[in-house]
Design a protein around this motif. Sequence first.
Motif, PDB file in Angstrom:
ATOM      1  N   ASN A  54      51.451  42.819  43.789  1.00  0.00           N
ATOM      2  CA  ASN A  54      51.948  43.521  42.605  1.00  0.00           C
ATOM      3  C   ASN A  54      53.470  43.521  42.569  1.00  0.00           C
ATOM      4  N   THR A  60      47.257  43.437  46.386  1.00  0.00           N
ATOM      5  CA  THR A  60      46.405  44.096  45.396  1.00  0.00           C
ATOM      6  C   THR A  60      45.118  43.301  45.236  1.00  0.00           C
ATOM      7  N   TRP A  62      41.109  43.051  43.335  1.00  0.00           N
ATOM      8  CA  TRP A  62      40.342  43.430  42.149  1.00  0.00           C
ATOM      9  C   TRP A  62      39.600  44.729  42.396  1.00  0.00           C
ATOM     10  N   PHE A  65      40.753  48.419  41.589  1.00  0.00           N
ATOM     11  CA  PHE A  65      40.633  49.008  40.251  1.00  0.00           C
ATOM     12  C   PHE A  65      39.220  49.532  39.964  1.00  0.00           C
ATOM     13  N   ARG A  70      39.240  47.566  32.845  1.00  0.00           N
ATOM     14  CA  ARG A  70      40.382  46.691  33.100  1.00  0.00           C
ATOM     15  C   ARG A  70      40.590  45.735  31.940  1.00  0.00           C
ATOM     16  N   ILE A  72      42.696  42.556  31.189  1.00  0.00           N
ATOM     17  CA  ILE A  72      43.446  41.607  32.008  1.00  0.00           C
ATOM     18  C   ILE A  72      43.795  40.344  31.223  1.00  0.00           C
ATOM     19  N   GLN A 109      42.970  50.230  32.530  1.00  0.00           N
ATOM     20  CA  GLN A 109      44.147  49.736  33.244  1.00  0.00           C
ATOM     21  C   GLN A 109      44.532  48.350  32.730  1.00  0.00           C
ATOM     22  N   ILE A 111      46.422  44.827  32.928  1.00  0.00           N
ATOM     23  CA  ILE A 111      46.876  43.989  34.043  1.00  0.00           C
ATOM     24  C   ILE A 111      47.379  42.658  33.501  1.00  0.00           C
ATOM     25  N   ILE A 137      50.274  46.733  35.012  1.00  0.00           N
ATOM     26  CA  ILE A 137      50.548  46.217  36.342  1.00  0.00           C
ATOM     27  C   ILE A 137      50.740  44.706  36.261  1.00  0.00           C
ATOM     28  N   LEU A 139      50.977  41.117  38.330  1.00  0.00           N
ATOM     29  CA  LEU A 139      50.512  40.529  39.584  1.00  0.00           C
ATOM     30  C   LEU A 139      50.913  39.060  39.664  1.00  0.00           C
TER      31      LEU A 139
END
Length: 207
Positions: A54, A60, A62, A65, A70, A72, A109, A111, A137, A139
């Motif tokens: 991250n 980090t 999967w 979470f 999510r 993504i 969340q 991502i 976030i 990544l």
Amino acid sequence: MNRHAMPIPFRFCFLMPLAAASLALSACGQTADTPAMEPPLAGADIGGEFELVNQDGKLTRWSDFDGQYRMIYFGFTFCPDICPTDVSRAIKGLEKFAEDEPQLAAKVQPIFVSVDPERDTPEAVGQFASAFSDRMIGLTGTPEQVKAAADTFRVFYSRGEDTPGGGYLVNHSAIVYLFGPKGEPLATLPTDQGPDAVAEELAKWVN
């Protein structure tokens, strides 16, 4: 739905028609008197465990979470147009959803995963993600880690043409996926139709 992922064509930062297809699948034959259908991607062989880094340089996975929905997206921070547009519409859609359902939206969340590990450092993906939302976030990882994650999520990418100044573009599939609290694929989010459509799609599956 077939558990095997369908081949997905790609070009530089293209907008996927898959989102529209998902909407059609979710609405097909459904009326106010019929029970809700399964999510469009229910049972699809998309997503799974990965190990990336991250924006703080922390490993980090999967599974970190688990318990959260999510949202993504795989892209790259040097993307001149489509990646920022997709991410912006996805985040604005989540914000619109939060206006009506703040508690449910808090379960989602967002991502961003880079497919350009040569240039996208943890700091770079962090700056990119935070430009759209403090909740997002960013990544990245080694080329091997990124490829493994992209393969797991059925995301295709390759180095594209060179640009003035010694840079280059990245060809990649551009899809915003929505996954459930157990990491199960639910739907694609129609960023090509704007934030309102994204908010409506979130409202269908986040509960």
